[in-house]
Design an enzyme around this catalytic site. Sequence first.
Site, mmCIF file in Angstrom:
data_model
loop_
_atom_site.group_PDB
_atom_site.id
_atom_site.type_symbol
_atom_site.label_atom_id
_atom_site.label_comp_id
_atom_site.label_asym_id
_atom_site.label_seq_id
_atom_site.Cartn_x
_atom_site.Cartn_y
_atom_site.Cartn_z
ATOM 1 N N GLY A 233 0.844 -1.202 0.000
ATOM 2 C CA GLY A 233 0.000 0.000 0.000
ATOM 3 C C GLY A 233 0.871 1.240 0.000
ATOM 4 O O GLY A 233 0.521 2.277 0.562
ATOM 5 N N ALA A 234 2.022 1.131 -0.689
ATOM 6 C CA ALA A 234 3.069 2.151 -0.558
ATOM 7 C C ALA A 234 2.703 3.484 -1.191
ATOM 8 O O ALA A 234 3.314 4.501 -0.876
ATOM 9 C CB ALA A 234 4.369 1.610 -1.163
ATOM 10 N N ALA A 235 1.692 3.478 -2.100
ATOM 11 C CA ALA A 235 1.280 4.760 -2.697
ATOM 12 C C ALA A 235 0.078 5.350 -1.967
ATOM 13 O O ALA A 235 -0.446 6.385 -2.370
ATOM 14 C CB ALA A 235 0.950 4.569 -4.172
ATOM 15 N N GLN B 289 -2.250 6.804 1.447
ATOM 16 C CA GLN B 289 -2.047 8.008 2.267
ATOM 17 C C GLN B 289 -1.286 7.723 3.573
ATOM 18 O O GLN B 289 -0.504 8.565 4.022
ATOM 19 C CB GLN B 289 -3.366 8.748 2.521
ATOM 20 C CG GLN B 289 -4.482 7.926 3.103
ATOM 21 C CD GLN B 289 -5.440 8.764 3.930
ATOM 22 O OE1 GLN B 289 -5.340 9.977 3.986
ATOM 23 N NE2 GLN B 289 -6.375 8.096 4.603
ATOM 24 N N ILE B 290 -1.455 6.562 4.171
ATOM 25 C CA ILE B 290 -0.668 6.270 5.386
ATOM 26 C C ILE B 290 0.812 6.168 5.015
ATOM 27 O O ILE B 290 1.684 6.747 5.680
ATOM 28 C CB ILE B 290 -1.141 4.963 6.066
ATOM 29 C CG1 ILE B 290 -2.556 5.159 6.642
ATOM 30 C CG2 ILE B 290 -0.177 4.539 7.180
ATOM 31 C CD1 ILE B 290 -3.166 3.923 7.269
ATOM 32 N N ARG C 86 -13.634 -0.269 1.973
ATOM 33 C CA ARG C 86 -15.069 -0.532 1.841
ATOM 34 C C ARG C 86 -15.639 0.399 0.764
ATOM 35 O O ARG C 86 -15.185 1.528 0.612
ATOM 36 C CB ARG C 86 -15.735 -0.198 3.187
ATOM 37 C CG ARG C 86 -17.019 -0.925 3.456
ATOM 38 C CD ARG C 86 -17.561 -0.493 4.785
ATOM 39 N NE ARG C 86 -16.932 -1.203 5.900
ATOM 40 C CZ ARG C 86 -17.546 -2.121 6.640
ATOM 41 N NH1 ARG C 86 -18.787 -2.447 6.383
ATOM 42 N NH2 ARG C 86 -16.929 -2.704 7.638
ATOM 43 N N ASN D 256 -10.068 -8.645 1.409
ATOM 44 C CA ASN D 256 -8.761 -8.320 1.974
ATOM 45 C C ASN D 256 -8.047 -9.568 2.468
ATOM 46 O O ASN D 256 -6.834 -9.683 2.320
ATOM 47 C CB ASN D 256 -8.903 -7.274 3.074
ATOM 48 C CG ASN D 256 -9.028 -5.903 2.439
ATOM 49 O OD1 ASN D 256 -8.285 -5.585 1.524
ATOM 50 N ND2 ASN D 256 -9.982 -5.122 2.888
ATOM 51 N N GLN E 94 0.456 -12.837 0.619
ATOM 52 C CA GLN E 94 1.501 -12.080 1.324
ATOM 53 C C GLN E 94 2.102 -12.919 2.445
ATOM 54 O O GLN E 94 3.321 -12.925 2.645
ATOM 55 C CB GLN E 94 0.931 -10.754 1.859
ATOM 56 C CG GLN E 94 0.545 -9.814 0.707
ATOM 57 C CD GLN E 94 0.032 -8.463 1.158
ATOM 58 O OE1 GLN E 94 -0.207 -8.245 2.346
ATOM 59 N NE2 GLN E 94 -0.151 -7.558 0.217
ATOM 60 N N ASP F 281 -4.893 3.105 18.535
ATOM 61 C CA ASP F 281 -5.956 3.141 19.555
ATOM 62 C C ASP F 281 -5.363 3.500 20.918
ATOM 63 O O ASP F 281 -5.949 4.266 21.678
ATOM 64 C CB ASP F 281 -6.664 1.781 19.607
ATOM 65 C CG ASP F 281 -7.084 1.330 18.221
ATOM 66 O OD1 ASP F 281 -7.790 2.093 17.557
ATOM 67 O OD2 ASP F 281 -6.674 0.230 17.795
ATOM 68 N N HIS G 27 -8.862 -4.535 16.654
ATOM 69 C CA HIS G 27 -8.829 -3.139 16.195
ATOM 70 C C HIS G 27 -10.151 -2.879 15.479
ATOM 71 O O HIS G 27 -10.262 -2.983 14.257
ATOM 72 C CB HIS G 27 -7.643 -2.882 15.259
ATOM 73 C CG HIS G 27 -7.764 -1.556 14.562
ATOM 74 N ND1 HIS G 27 -7.621 -0.364 15.227
ATOM 75 C CD2 HIS G 27 -8.058 -1.229 13.278
ATOM 76 C CE1 HIS G 27 -7.818 0.634 14.380
ATOM 77 N NE2 HIS G 27 -8.087 0.130 13.190
#
Length: 331
Positions: free
Chosen positions: A10-12, A14-15, A91, A110, A117, A163, A191
Amino acid sequence: MKEINVLVTGAAGQISYSLLPRLISGETFGPNTKVNLKLVEIPPVLDKLQGTVLELEDCGFSNCGSIMSTSDINEAAEDCDWALLVGSIPRGITINGKKIEERGDLLHVNGGIFTDQGNAIGTKGKEDAKILVVGNPANTNALIGKSNSNNNSQLWMAMTALDANRAKAQVSIKTNRSIEDIKGMTIWGNHSPTMYPDLDNASINGKSVSEIINDSNWIENDFLVRVQQRGKEIIDARGASSAASAANAAIDTVKNVESDTEEGTWFSAAVASDGSYGVPEGLIFGYPLRTENGKVEIVQDLELNDYAKGKIEITTNELLEEKEEVKDLIA
Ligand code: NAX
């Protein structure tokens, strides 16, 4: 200089945009470690990822080693020391003409990512690799990844540090004490909104935070709900989910695992249950953890009253339901 290989999926996203610079700045792994990044994205997003890579180059960090971008998880997993699994499908997206809205569909879509992975990291990653799953549903994704890794020497975690940081922030505001004074914040369980942030066992100057606050109505009806729903509060305000604070929590988790924990405290992450606190073995469950001599251990013997036990039962049951929904993906 020591070198380590860090895989980020998920390297591109926002996190990752907040996360990646901090991995190579020298802050996270120390000034004497060169960090090789192995960045993974789905094929349609590889061009966008290249933009992030250009920016990382332009940061000019002296701890930045090589940067690889790929959509091939097997290539990226080769010799990884750390894997930060941030990538996931949100979602609301439409896949093969079907809108992914139900929790069961999201778990499956997911979860499917995490079988490959897990397998790649288990077979190609270092024997002592540490894996932090951020992408939601994080605990169950980690359960799927760990089971498909078929490798018990690696450490699989799901992130609950955000959290815990949210809980500390609320306590800090309420008690007018600094964040550093608040020790031992545990997020028990999933979570998700069923998580249980535990103020009885958190402390300030050795005294229980719930005793200091001494207001069970605030704890149960304001604090708990605020922390459990903080993700939604941020989406409503910002129009996008938490990114800088999520990246910060991932960095906190890496630092907490990389160095031994100071006396008298612990940190929060979800790891495979060994049966501690009556949680079924194998569930990826939010626990109080300490790193001792480089090894992460579950803190034992915290006292839980009936209220806490009830909350822990709710979040355990949710995780068992999630596990049941993805049982075909568990190796
Ligand atoms: P973004 O949608 O900005 O980025 C996600 C990225 O993952 C996208 O670029 C997408 O192309 C990529 N991706 C999808 N499938 C992939 C695959 N198979 N391999 C590699 N990359 C893939 O989301 P962002 O805001 O960065 O959030 C990422 C995930 O973190 C979401 O699942 C989100 O729900 C979760 N969160 C988890 C938190 C936690 O505390 N555990 C808190 C923050 C966040 O909500």
